[in-house]
Write a protein that holds these residues in place. Structure first.
Motif, PDB file in Angstrom:
ATOM      1  N   ALA A  10       0.706  -1.182   0.147  1.00 53.56           N
ATOM      2  CA  ALA A  10      -0.020   0.076  -0.142  1.00 53.56           C
ATOM      3  C   ALA A  10       0.781   1.305   0.164  1.00 53.56           C
ATOM      4  CB  ALA A  10      -0.843   0.032   1.213  1.00 53.56           C
ATOM      5  N   LEU A  11       0.302   2.216  -0.621  1.00 61.01           N
ATOM      6  CA  LEU A  11       1.058   3.455  -0.809  1.00 61.01           C
ATOM      7  C   LEU A  11       0.384   4.544  -0.117  1.00 61.01           C
ATOM      8  CD1 LEU A  11       2.101   3.047  -4.295  1.00 61.01           C
ATOM      9  CD2 LEU A  11       3.587   2.394  -2.509  1.00 61.01           C
ATOM     10  N   SER A  12       0.976   5.701   0.241  1.00 61.23           N
ATOM     11  CA  SER A  12       0.550   7.021   0.749  1.00 61.23           C
ATOM     12  C   SER A  12      -0.003   7.624  -0.773  1.00 61.23           C
ATOM     13  CB  SER A  12       1.454   7.890   1.447  1.00 61.23           C
ATOM     14  OG  SER A  12       2.458   8.383   0.688  1.00 61.23           O
ATOM     15  N   THR A  13      -0.630   8.975  -0.481  1.00 59.45           N
ATOM     16  CA  THR A  13      -1.272   9.659  -1.533  1.00 59.45           C
ATOM     17  C   THR A  13       0.109  10.201  -2.352  1.00 59.45           C
ATOM     18  OG1 THR A  13      -1.426  11.437  -0.303  1.00 59.45           O
ATOM     19  CG2 THR A  13      -3.381  10.353  -1.008  1.00 59.45           C
ATOM     20  N   LYS A  14       1.122  10.584  -1.591  1.00 56.72           N
ATOM     21  CA  LYS A  14       2.409  11.185  -2.232  1.00 56.72           C
ATOM     22  C   LYS A  14       2.837  10.048  -3.013  1.00 56.72           C
ATOM     23  CE  LYS A  14       6.460  13.862  -1.060  1.00 56.72           C
ATOM     24  NZ  LYS A  14       7.410  14.355   0.178  1.00 56.72           N
ATOM     25  N   GLU A  15       3.153   9.162  -2.386  1.00 54.38           N
ATOM     26  CA  GLU A  15       3.881   7.969  -2.875  1.00 54.38           C
ATOM     27  C   GLU A  15       3.172   7.358  -4.177  1.00 54.38           C
ATOM     28  OE1 GLU A  15       5.743   5.922   1.148  1.00 54.38           O
ATOM     29  OE2 GLU A  15       3.961   5.194   0.331  1.00 54.38           O
ATOM     30  N   THR A  16       1.873   7.369  -4.119  1.00 52.77           N
ATOM     31  CA  THR A  16       1.083   6.670  -5.338  1.00 52.77           C
ATOM     32  C   THR A  16       1.308   7.921  -6.346  1.00 52.77           C
ATOM     33  OG1 THR A  16      -0.506   5.964  -3.873  1.00 52.77           O
ATOM     34  CG2 THR A  16      -1.218   6.618  -6.140  1.00 52.77           C
ATOM     35  N   CYS A  17       1.358   9.321  -6.478  1.00 53.45           N
ATOM     36  CA  CYS A  17       1.657  10.167  -7.388  1.00 53.45           C
ATOM     37  C   CYS A  17       3.050   9.989  -7.820  1.00 53.45           C
ATOM     38  CB  CYS A  17       1.457  11.488  -6.740  1.00 53.45           C
ATOM     39  SG  CYS A  17      -0.173  12.122  -6.462  1.00 53.45           S
ATOM     40  N   ILE A  18       3.982   9.758  -7.073  1.00 48.64           N
ATOM     41  CA  ILE A  18       5.371   9.308  -7.527  1.00 48.64           C
ATOM     42  C   ILE A  18       5.251   8.058  -8.417  1.00 48.64           C
ATOM     43  CG2 ILE A  18       7.686   8.527  -6.892  1.00 48.64           C
ATOM     44  CD1 ILE A  18       7.295  10.502  -4.330  1.00 48.64           C
ATOM     45  N   TYR A  19       4.831   7.127  -7.985  1.00 48.07           N
ATOM     46  CA  TYR A  19       4.574   5.650  -8.580  1.00 48.07           C
ATOM     47  C   TYR A  19       3.829   5.897 -10.050  1.00 48.07           C
ATOM     48  CZ  TYR A  19       3.789   0.591  -8.905  1.00 48.07           C
ATOM     49  OH  TYR A  19       3.933  -0.792  -9.270  1.00 48.07           O
ATOM     50  N   LEU A  20       2.785   6.648 -10.043  1.00 44.87           N
ATOM     51  CA  LEU A  20       2.116   6.609 -11.255  1.00 44.87           C
ATOM     52  C   LEU A  20       2.320   7.675 -11.914  1.00 44.87           C
ATOM     53  CD1 LEU A  20      -1.391   5.895  -9.779  1.00 44.87           C
ATOM     54  CD2 LEU A  20      -0.044   4.445 -11.086  1.00 44.87           C
ATOM     55  N   ASN A  21       3.264   8.544 -11.618  1.00 46.52           N
ATOM     56  CA  ASN A  21       3.743   9.756 -12.425  1.00 46.52           C
ATOM     57  C   ASN A  21       2.778  10.719 -12.534  1.00 46.52           C
ATOM     58  OD1 ASN A  21       5.727  11.436 -13.436  1.00 46.52           O
ATOM     59  ND2 ASN A  21       5.831  10.338 -15.366  1.00 46.52           N
ATOM     60  N   ILE A  22       1.784  10.855 -11.601  1.00 47.58           N
ATOM     61  CA  ILE A  22       0.456  11.928 -11.860  1.00 47.58           C
ATOM     62  C   ILE A  22       0.927  12.824 -10.629  1.00 47.58           C
ATOM     63  CG2 ILE A  22      -0.829  10.309 -13.149  1.00 47.58           C
ATOM     64  CD1 ILE A  22      -2.165   9.858 -10.290  1.00 47.58           C
ATOM     65  N   GLY A  23      -0.007  13.964 -10.761  1.00 46.68           N
ATOM     66  CA  GLY A  23      -0.160  15.086  -9.774  1.00 46.68           C
ATOM     67  C   GLY A  23      -1.089  14.746  -8.853  1.00 46.68           C
ATOM     68  N   LEU A  24      -0.927  15.455  -7.891  1.00 44.98           N
ATOM     69  CA  LEU A  24      -1.913  15.282  -6.684  1.00 44.98           C
ATOM     70  C   LEU A  24      -3.378  15.496  -6.950  1.00 44.98           C
ATOM     71  CD1 LEU A  24      -1.761  14.392  -3.542  1.00 44.98           C
ATOM     72  CD2 LEU A  24      -1.566  16.505  -3.075  1.00 44.98           C
ATOM     73  N   THR A  25      -3.578  16.589  -7.937  1.00 44.31           N
ATOM     74  CA  THR A  25      -5.056  16.915  -8.219  1.00 44.31           C
ATOM     75  C   THR A  25      -5.559  15.811  -9.025  1.00 44.31           C
ATOM     76  OG1 THR A  25      -4.286  19.170  -8.129  1.00 44.31           O
ATOM     77  CG2 THR A  25      -6.283  18.575  -9.514  1.00 44.31           C
ATOM     78  N   THR A  26      -4.618  15.297  -9.981  1.00 44.99           N
ATOM     79  CA  THR A  26      -5.328  14.166 -10.829  1.00 44.99           C
ATOM     80  C   THR A  26      -5.446  12.871  -9.828  1.00 44.99           C
ATOM     81  OG1 THR A  26      -4.009  14.861 -12.513  1.00 44.99           O
ATOM     82  CG2 THR A  26      -4.604  12.490 -12.652  1.00 44.99           C
ATOM     83  N   LEU A  27      -4.814  12.639  -8.899  1.00 45.94           N
ATOM     84  CA  LEU A  27      -4.873  11.519  -7.940  1.00 45.94           C
ATOM     85  C   LEU A  27      -6.112  11.773  -7.236  1.00 45.94           C
ATOM     86  CD1 LEU A  27      -3.817   8.868  -6.748  1.00 45.94           C
ATOM     87  CD2 LEU A  27      -2.949  10.441  -4.839  1.00 45.94           C
ATOM     88  N   TYR A  28      -6.556  12.937  -6.653  1.00 47.97           N
ATOM     89  CA  TYR A  28      -7.714  13.040  -5.831  1.00 47.97           C
ATOM     90  C   TYR A  28      -8.843  13.054  -6.614  1.00 47.97           C
ATOM     91  CZ  TYR A  28      -5.360  14.028  -1.481  1.00 47.97           C
ATOM     92  OH  TYR A  28      -4.544  13.951  -0.559  1.00 47.97           O
ATOM     93  N   ARG A  29      -8.732  13.584  -7.999  1.00 45.97           N
ATOM     94  CA  ARG A  29      -9.880  13.580  -8.810  1.00 45.97           C
ATOM     95  C   ARG A  29     -10.185  12.035  -9.163  1.00 45.97           C
ATOM     96  NH1 ARG A  29      -8.489  16.822 -12.814  1.00 45.97           N
ATOM     97  NH2 ARG A  29      -7.251  15.482 -13.652  1.00 45.97           N
ATOM     98  N   GLU A  30      -9.353  11.072  -9.379  1.00 44.68           N
ATOM     99  CA  GLU A  30      -9.503   9.691  -9.666  1.00 44.68           C
ATOM    100  C   GLU A  30     -10.026   9.010  -8.300  1.00 44.68           C
ATOM    101  OE1 GLU A  30      -9.115   7.996 -12.771  1.00 44.68           O
ATOM    102  OE2 GLU A  30      -9.178  10.176 -13.267  1.00 44.68           O
ATOM    103  N   LEU A  31      -9.639   9.436  -7.342  1.00 46.76           N
ATOM    104  CA  LEU A  31     -10.119   8.733  -5.918  1.00 46.76           C
ATOM    105  C   LEU A  31     -11.518   9.137  -5.818  1.00 46.76           C
ATOM    106  CD1 LEU A  31      -7.247   9.360  -3.569  1.00 46.76           C
ATOM    107  CD2 LEU A  31      -7.509   7.272  -4.748  1.00 46.76           C
ATOM    108  N   GLN A  32     -12.122  10.331  -6.113  1.00 47.84           N
ATOM    109  CA  GLN A  32     -13.272  11.071  -5.988  1.00 47.84           C
ATOM    110  C   GLN A  32     -14.366  10.419  -6.904  1.00 47.84           C
ATOM    111  OE1 GLN A  32     -12.803  15.297  -5.952  1.00 47.84           O
ATOM    112  NE2 GLN A  32     -12.434  15.442  -3.629  1.00 47.84           N
TER     113      GLN A  32
END
Length: 97
Positions: free
Chosen positions: A17-39
């Motif tokens: 499991a990864l934190s949000t910051k680690e997921t952004c690094i792992y997937l090479n996406i920004g935090l805004t994109t990550l939160y949009r995909e989570l929501q």
């Protein structure tokens, strides 16, 4: 060397499991994109107290499920002219097109 590796924690590639910051690094996406995909529900997540974690298998599946064909590029000048003619008359600043 990553901050976590300096503290003796396993690297991203060794965790389930990864934190949000680690997921952004792992997937090479920004935090805004990550939160949009989570929501939107497209990327599942879990909560541990206040911390949001994403299972690495879910992140990999999300990446696999992304579309691979975005269609042909719009690089043909004739196509651009056609688009300008189609949208310019109704556009409020159409004369600037």
């Amino acid at each position: 060397m990553q901050e976590h590796e300096q503290k003796g924690w396993p690297g991203i590639d060794k965790r389930a499991a990864l934190s949000t910051k680690e997921t952004c690094i792992y997937l090479n996406i920004g935090l805004t994109t990550l939160y949009r995909e989570l929501q939107s529900g497209r990327l599942p997540f879990r909560k541990i107290g206040r911390k949001t974690v994403i299972r690495k298998v879910d992140a990999e599946q999300w990446l696999t499920d992304l579309p691979t064909d975005l269609g042909p590029p719009v690089s043909n000048p004739a196509e651009r002219t056609e688009l300008k003619q189609q949208f310019a008359p109704s556009h409020p600043i159409g004369s600037r097109w």
